[in-house]
Design a protein around this motif. Structure first.
Motif, PDB file in Angstrom:
ATOM      1  N   LEU A  83       1.637  -5.690 -21.843  1.00 28.77           N
ATOM      2  CA  LEU A  83       2.629  -6.549 -21.194  1.00 28.77           C
ATOM      3  C   LEU A  83       4.025  -6.213 -21.709  1.00 28.77           C
ATOM      4  CD1 LEU A  83       3.521  -8.952 -19.450  1.00 28.77           C
ATOM      5  CD2 LEU A  83       2.900 -10.461 -21.359  1.00 28.77           C
ATOM      6  N   ASP A  84       4.139  -6.017 -23.015  1.00 25.14           N
ATOM      7  CA  ASP A  84       5.439  -5.665 -23.589  1.00 25.14           C
ATOM      8  C   ASP A  84       5.942  -4.332 -23.038  1.00 25.14           C
ATOM      9  OD1 ASP A  84       5.345  -7.976 -25.096  1.00 25.14           O
ATOM     10  OD2 ASP A  84       4.550  -6.992 -26.886  1.00 25.14           O
ATOM     11  N   LYS A  85       5.051  -3.371 -22.857  1.00 20.53           N
ATOM     12  CA  LYS A  85       5.444  -2.067 -22.325  1.00 20.53           C
ATOM     13  C   LYS A  85       5.933  -2.188 -20.877  1.00 20.53           C
ATOM     14  CE  LYS A  85       2.395   0.755 -25.233  1.00 20.53           C
ATOM     15  NZ  LYS A  85       1.230   1.674 -25.241  1.00 20.53           N
ATOM     16  N   VAL A  86       5.213  -2.985 -20.088  1.00 15.68           N
ATOM     17  CA  VAL A  86       5.621  -3.183 -18.699  1.00 15.68           C
ATOM     18  C   VAL A  86       7.006  -3.812 -18.638  1.00 15.68           C
ATOM     19  CG1 VAL A  86       5.124  -4.414 -16.557  1.00 15.68           C
ATOM     20  CG2 VAL A  86       3.267  -3.341 -17.821  1.00 15.68           C
ATOM     21  N   ARG A  87       7.218  -4.804 -19.465  1.00 13.57           N
ATOM     22  CA  ARG A  87       8.511  -5.491 -19.464  1.00 13.57           C
ATOM     23  C   ARG A  87       9.628  -4.557 -19.924  1.00 13.57           C
ATOM     24  NH1 ARG A  87       8.766 -10.693 -19.099  1.00 13.57           N
ATOM     25  NH2 ARG A  87      10.430 -10.877 -20.628  1.00 13.57           N
ATOM     26  N   ASN A  88       9.321  -3.649 -20.841  1.00 15.33           N
ATOM     27  CA  ASN A  88      10.313  -2.663 -21.262  1.00 15.33           C
ATOM     28  C   ASN A  88      10.685  -1.731 -20.107  1.00 15.33           C
ATOM     29  OD1 ASN A  88      10.516  -3.595 -23.894  1.00 15.33           O
ATOM     30  ND2 ASN A  88       8.920  -2.226 -24.667  1.00 15.33           N
ATOM     31  N   GLU A  89       9.677  -1.346 -19.325  1.00 16.29           N
ATOM     32  CA  GLU A  89       9.955  -0.480 -18.177  1.00 16.29           C
ATOM     33  C   GLU A  89      10.819  -1.202 -17.149  1.00 16.29           C
ATOM     34  OE1 GLU A  89       9.427   2.618 -17.989  1.00 16.29           O
ATOM     35  OE2 GLU A  89       8.168   2.819 -19.776  1.00 16.29           O
ATOM     36  N   LEU A  90      10.521  -2.467 -16.898  1.00 15.70           N
ATOM     37  CA  LEU A  90      11.330  -3.242 -15.957  1.00 15.70           C
ATOM     38  C   LEU A  90      12.774  -3.351 -16.456  1.00 15.70           C
ATOM     39  CD1 LEU A  90       8.829  -6.076 -14.978  1.00 15.70           C
ATOM     40  CD2 LEU A  90       9.847  -4.397 -13.426  1.00 15.70           C
ATOM     41  N   SER A  91      12.917  -3.566 -17.754  1.00 18.29           N
ATOM     42  CA  SER A  91      14.257  -3.672 -18.321  1.00 18.29           C
ATOM     43  C   SER A  91      15.025  -2.363 -18.162  1.00 18.29           C
ATOM     44  CB  SER A  91      14.167  -4.058 -19.798  1.00 18.29           C
ATOM     45  OG  SER A  91      15.453  -4.138 -20.389  1.00 18.29           O
ATOM     46  N   ARG A  92      14.343  -1.236 -18.363  1.00 16.61           N
ATOM     47  CA  ARG A  92      14.978   0.072 -18.216  1.00 16.61           C
ATOM     48  C   ARG A  92      15.432   0.312 -16.776  1.00 16.61           C
ATOM     49  NH1 ARG A  92      10.873   4.421 -20.353  1.00 16.61           N
ATOM     50  NH2 ARG A  92      12.443   5.781 -19.386  1.00 16.61           N
ATOM     51  N   ARG A 123       0.514   3.549 -11.599  1.00 16.25           N
ATOM     52  CA  ARG A 123       1.204   3.961 -10.377  1.00 16.25           C
ATOM     53  C   ARG A 123       2.704   3.721 -10.494  1.00 16.25           C
ATOM     54  NH1 ARG A 123      -0.532   1.635  -4.520  1.00 16.25           N
ATOM     55  NH2 ARG A 123       0.687  -0.147  -5.257  1.00 16.25           N
ATOM     56  N   GLY A 124       3.086   2.624 -11.167  1.00 16.45           N
ATOM     57  CA  GLY A 124       4.502   2.385 -11.394  1.00 16.45           C
ATOM     58  C   GLY A 124       5.138   3.511 -12.179  1.00 16.45           C
ATOM     59  N   ASN A 125       4.415   4.020 -13.188  1.00 13.85           N
ATOM     60  CA  ASN A 125       4.933   5.149 -13.970  1.00 13.85           C
ATOM     61  C   ASN A 125       5.120   6.384 -13.103  1.00 13.85           C
ATOM     62  OD1 ASN A 125       4.974   3.671 -16.347  1.00 13.85           O
ATOM     63  ND2 ASN A 125       2.942   4.354 -17.001  1.00 13.85           N
ATOM     64  N   MET A 126       4.165   6.616 -12.201  1.00 14.86           N
ATOM     65  CA  MET A 126       4.271   7.788 -11.324  1.00 14.86           C
ATOM     66  C   MET A 126       5.455   7.644 -10.369  1.00 14.86           C
ATOM     67  SD  MET A 126       1.877   9.835 -12.351  1.00 14.86           S
ATOM     68  CE  MET A 126       2.523   9.213 -13.927  1.00 14.86           C
ATOM     69  N   TYR A 127       5.631   6.455  -9.805  1.00 12.55           N
ATOM     70  CA  TYR A 127       6.794   6.233  -8.924  1.00 12.55           C
ATOM     71  C   TYR A 127       8.100   6.419  -9.694  1.00 12.55           C
ATOM     72  CZ  TYR A 127       4.214   4.372  -4.887  1.00 12.55           C
ATOM     73  OH  TYR A 127       3.408   4.226  -3.787  1.00 12.55           O
ATOM     74  N   ARG A 128       8.118   5.948 -10.935  1.00 14.54           N
ATOM     75  CA  ARG A 128       9.322   6.107 -11.758  1.00 14.54           C
ATOM     76  C   ARG A 128       9.632   7.579 -11.970  1.00 14.54           C
ATOM     77  NH1 ARG A 128       7.884   5.032 -17.464  1.00 14.54           N
ATOM     78  NH2 ARG A 128       7.257   7.198 -17.156  1.00 14.54           N
ATOM     79  N   GLU A 129       8.600   8.379 -12.251  1.00 15.85           N
ATOM     80  CA  GLU A 129       8.807   9.812 -12.472  1.00 15.85           C
ATOM     81  C   GLU A 129       9.355  10.496 -11.222  1.00 15.85           C
ATOM     82  OE1 GLU A 129       8.478  11.640 -15.337  1.00 15.85           O
ATOM     83  OE2 GLU A 129       8.314   9.651 -16.234  1.00 15.85           O
ATOM     84  N   LEU A 130       8.963   9.994 -10.048  1.00 16.97           N
ATOM     85  CA  LEU A 130       9.438  10.579  -8.793  1.00 16.97           C
ATOM     86  C   LEU A 130      10.785  10.019  -8.361  1.00 16.97           C
ATOM     87  CD1 LEU A 130       6.102  10.674  -6.737  1.00 16.97           C
ATOM     88  CD2 LEU A 130       7.294  12.605  -7.790  1.00 16.97           C
ATOM     89  N   GLY A 131      11.319   9.070  -9.126  1.00 16.91           N
ATOM     90  CA  GLY A 131      12.610   8.488  -8.792  1.00 16.91           C
ATOM     91  C   GLY A 131      12.552   7.403  -7.747  1.00 16.91           C
ATOM     92  N   ASN A 132      11.343   6.919  -7.434  1.00 19.80           N
ATOM     93  CA  ASN A 132      11.179   5.846  -6.448  1.00 19.80           C
ATOM     94  C   ASN A 132      11.280   4.508  -7.180  1.00 19.80           C
ATOM     95  OD1 ASN A 132      10.385   4.001  -4.494  1.00 19.80           O
ATOM     96  ND2 ASN A 132       8.845   5.363  -3.615  1.00 19.80           N
ATOM     97  N   LYS A 133      12.503   4.084  -7.435  1.00 23.32           N
ATOM     98  CA  LYS A 133      12.750   2.905  -8.249  1.00 23.32           C
ATOM     99  C   LYS A 133      12.174   1.638  -7.627  1.00 23.32           C
ATOM    100  CE  LYS A 133      16.579   0.252 -10.292  1.00 23.32           C
ATOM    101  NZ  LYS A 133      18.055   0.201 -10.479  1.00 23.32           N
ATOM    102  N   GLU A 134      12.343   1.473  -6.336  1.00 26.39           N
ATOM    103  CA  GLU A 134      11.894   0.248  -5.672  1.00 26.39           C
ATOM    104  C   GLU A 134      10.380   0.079  -5.787  1.00 26.39           C
ATOM    105  OE1 GLU A 134      11.957  -1.780  -1.191  1.00 26.39           O
ATOM    106  OE2 GLU A 134      13.187  -0.027  -1.649  1.00 26.39           O
ATOM    107  N   SER A 135       9.628   1.144  -5.533  1.00 28.29           N
ATOM    108  CA  SER A 135       8.171   1.063  -5.622  1.00 28.29           C
ATOM    109  C   SER A 135       7.714   0.884  -7.069  1.00 28.29           C
ATOM    110  CB  SER A 135       7.525   2.312  -5.022  1.00 28.29           C
ATOM    111  OG  SER A 135       7.774   2.390  -3.636  1.00 28.29           O
ATOM    112  N   ALA A 136       8.422   1.541  -8.002  1.00 30.49           N
ATOM    113  CA  ALA A 136       8.076   1.388  -9.417  1.00 30.49           C
ATOM    114  C   ALA A 136       8.250  -0.062  -9.854  1.00 30.49           C
ATOM    115  CB  ALA A 136       8.938   2.313 -10.267  1.00 30.49           C
TER     116      ALA A 136
END
Length: 335
Positions: free
Chosen positions: A208-217, A163-176
């Motif tokens: 876990l590493d992938k999630v942390r990479n997304e947070l960093s981005r 779901r975080g990936n989907m929010y990111r794709e929609l530009g909803n940074k806070e929810s992602a």
């Protein structure tokens, strides 16, 4: 791309139903020249009932690697029993495997419409329909399906990550960010044994590493997580096995054995104060699994030694003694 089922944190007794496996009612296995080598899925001897066609569909997918043919078999099952959600679910998976995501969505929707929760198809249908929506570029619909799975909260990290990936794709940074943080916490708990030893898998470290990479981005400053409990648990399992192997050569009073005892005493003390605490029985399961793994390698080593020596040779006797010590260790840690 073959659609698989989302990881489940539910009890093993429920997992078969939740994963949507059908009961493959077959009479005998028939030879098939175009079946892949080593495939264990049986081919139905007859094609009379809906279950026969479901079994044929599984055979075509698993052994013949022909998902399009499986679609036809599952369609036959639906025609014979149009009120059963199971063939719709399997046909949806087969449609997804051949890239027909619109048809897959339609069948997953029928499963969700029919299913009352009795047979456990709804949850994987929501998950797989969300994946199909993702392929179709319909992120908001995927989010809606994931909302159904997550509800107020979920113990499934993959749901939050998706779901975080989907929010990111929609530009909803806070929810992602919120979903990625929830996923990160759960993956860390998995690796610390909070949800049992089965989730302490290296694959979850990769996630876990992938999630942390997304947070960093997304600009979230994350420090390297300290999976303290998990590391203590893994160390205990390793040293318990090493100690058992040494006891095949030394008495418990020997300095070598006592050195292992001191290490284990320190590790168990650390574990008692570690946060978070692992689920009950995790350390015992890890020890037993490590012992079983070592026993497999000892069996292979013993077989090689028997090609050169008689069973009474000291090298083989040592291996037998080590196996006995590991068996004792397993019995002592039986949950």
């Amino acid at each position: 791309m073959k659609f698989t089922f989302r990881p489940s944190l539910l009890a093993p007794a429920l997992s078969i139903l939740l994963l949507g496996f059908s009961v493959r009612l077959v009479v005998a296995q028939l030879p098939a020249s175009n079946a892949s080598a080593g495939c264990q899925t049986l081919k139905p001897a007859h094609l009379n009932t809906a279950n026969d066609f479901i079994g044929m569909g599984h055979f075509q997918e698993d052994c013949q690697k022909d998902s399009q043919a499986a679609v036809s078999s599952f369609t036959q099952a639906i025609q014979l029993n149009p009120t059963a959600e199971e063939p719709y679910y399997h046909r949806a998976n087969a449609y997804a495997a051949v890239g027909n995501y619109q048809a897959a969505v339609a069948d997953y929707t029928e499963v969700i419409r029919q299913n009352t929760g009795r047979f456990g198809f709804s949850s994987p249908a929501y998950w797989n329909r969300a994946r199909a929506y993702e392929k179709l570029g319909e992120e908001q619909k995927a989010i809606s399906d994931l909302d159904q799975l997550i509800g107020d909260s979920s113990s499934n990290a993959d749901e939050y990550f998706f779901r975080g990936n989907m929010y990111r794709e929609l530009g909803n940074k806070e929810s992602a960010i919120a979903d990625y943080k929830a996923a990160e916490k759960l993956f860390r708990d998995y690796l610390d044994g909070v949800y049992g030893s089965g989730h302490m898998d290296p694959m979850n470290q990769e996630k876990l590493d992938k999630v942390r990479n997304e947070l960093s981005r997304l600009g979230v400053n994350t420090s390297m997580p300290q999976i303290t409990t998990g590391r203590i648990l893994q160390s205990i399992a390793r040293i318990e096995v090493e100690r058992a192997l040494k006891l095949a050569s030394f008495e418990p009073q020997h300095p070598t054995a006592q050195s292992f005892d001191a290490q284990l005493q320190d590790l168990y003390q650390q574990l008692s104060g570690a946060q978070p605490q692992p689920y009950q029985g995790v350390v015992e399961n890890l020890i037993s699994n490590a012992a079983y793994e070592k026993m497999e390698s000892l069996e292979a080593e013993r077989a090689q030694l028997l090609e050169k020596f008689t069973p009474s040779h000291p090298a083989i006797s040592l291996v037998d003694s080590q196996k006995n010590q590991l068996e004792t260790l397993i019995r002592r840690n039986k949950v």
